[in-house]
Design an enzyme around this catalytic site. Structure first.
Site, mmCIF file in Angstrom:
data_model
loop_
_atom_site.group_PDB
_atom_site.id
_atom_site.type_symbol
_atom_site.label_atom_id
_atom_site.label_comp_id
_atom_site.label_asym_id
_atom_site.label_seq_id
_atom_site.Cartn_x
_atom_site.Cartn_y
_atom_site.Cartn_z
ATOM 1 N N CYS A 77 0.847 -1.010 0.001
ATOM 2 C CA CYS A 77 -0.077 0.017 0.058
ATOM 3 C C CYS A 77 0.899 1.190 -0.084
ATOM 4 O O CYS A 77 1.383 1.488 -0.991
ATOM 5 C CB CYS A 77 -0.869 0.048 1.107
ATOM 6 S SG CYS A 77 -2.423 0.961 0.783
ATOM 7 N N HIS A 170 -3.564 -4.902 1.865
ATOM 8 C CA HIS A 170 -2.941 -5.143 3.200
ATOM 9 C C HIS A 170 -2.605 -6.593 3.715
ATOM 10 O O HIS A 170 -3.681 -6.916 4.271
ATOM 11 C CB HIS A 170 -3.667 -4.333 4.320
ATOM 12 C CG HIS A 170 -3.298 -2.915 4.347
ATOM 13 N ND1 HIS A 170 -2.590 -2.052 5.276
ATOM 14 C CD2 HIS A 170 -3.832 -1.886 3.567
ATOM 15 C CE1 HIS A 170 -2.462 -0.994 5.195
ATOM 16 N NE2 HIS A 170 -3.015 -0.686 4.060
ATOM 17 N N GLU A 172 -1.176 -8.021 5.783
ATOM 18 C CA GLU A 172 -1.023 -8.351 7.124
ATOM 19 C C GLU A 172 -2.143 -8.194 8.033
ATOM 20 O O GLU A 172 -2.193 -8.592 9.175
ATOM 21 C CB GLU A 172 0.092 -7.268 7.722
ATOM 22 C CG GLU A 172 -0.534 -5.957 7.757
ATOM 23 C CD GLU A 172 -0.817 -5.008 6.639
ATOM 24 O OE1 GLU A 172 -0.808 -5.620 5.376
ATOM 25 O OE2 GLU A 172 -1.264 -3.887 6.621
#
Ligand code: GLN
Length: 193
Positions: A77, A170, A172
């Site tokens: 990102c 994202h 994560e």
């Protein structure tokens, strides 16, 4: 294996957790000396203007460039924006390393954030649930850059150039560790350029 996570601003703690979950050591990077002895670096999502400003303030721009020249580096990102060669904005500090053009506000205000199941052939058959938060998109790639994933409308949201990896979403924030495992694999193999 020791993986650095740029910890100036943004979602760095979540990346650290994923790295540890996969059995590698996670190191927070705030100063140039923190880069010493790392096998790879993750640049998290957050706010690319803030990450850029802080990187300038802490004298990190050139050390980060030198590191990413040599070692696997992954921008997610805002990190993807920071890694790109061209974001169409002159004043914003970026590393300018990965040969691609990135549009920071690709999805406008209407769809600030969305989630989608992405096909990423490098990860196998099972789609990757991708979370996009005020995400950028890649609008053009140079000859050495491989497209790893596109949205249904054709927009590029994951790409790789040798040991440089970029994702607009994202990874994560979900339970899927496959992209982190993919990056650790790159880090294990070292520079491929
Ligand atoms: N839009 C943000 C930027 O320009 C990126 C958002 C994110 O990292 N989730 O930096």
């Amino acid at each position: 294996m020791r993986i650095g996570v740029l910890a100036l601003q943004g979602a760095f703690i979540e990346h650290e957790k994923k790295v540890r979950e996969l059995g590698a050591e996670a190191v927070e990077v705030r100063l140039p000396e923190d880069l010493e002895g790392l096998d790879g670096l993750i640049i998290p999502g957050g706010e690319s203007t803030t990450i850029g400003k802080l990187a300038v303030e802490y004298g990190l721009i050139e050390p980060l460039r030198a590191f990413a020249h040599e070692k696997p580096t992954w921008g997610t990102c805002a990190g993807m924006i920071f890694l790109a060669k061209d974001i169409g904005i002159d004043r914003q500090p970026i590393l300018g390393l990965m040969d691609m053009q990135v549009n920071r506000n690709a999805f406008g205000r209407q769809i600030d954030s969305f989630e989608v199941d992405l096909r990423i052939s490098a990860l196998g058959e099972k789609p990757f649930h991708a979370v996009f938060i005020r995400a950028p998109a890649v609008t053009a790639v140079g000859p050495g850059v491989e497209v790893l994933a596109r949205l249904e409308d054709g927009r590029i949201v994951a790409a790789q150039s040798g040991h440089l990896l970029a994702t607009a979403f994202h990874p994560e924030l979900t339970n899927d560790t496959r992209l982190h495992a993919y990056f650790l694999h790159l880090a294990r193999n070292g520079s491929q350029r």
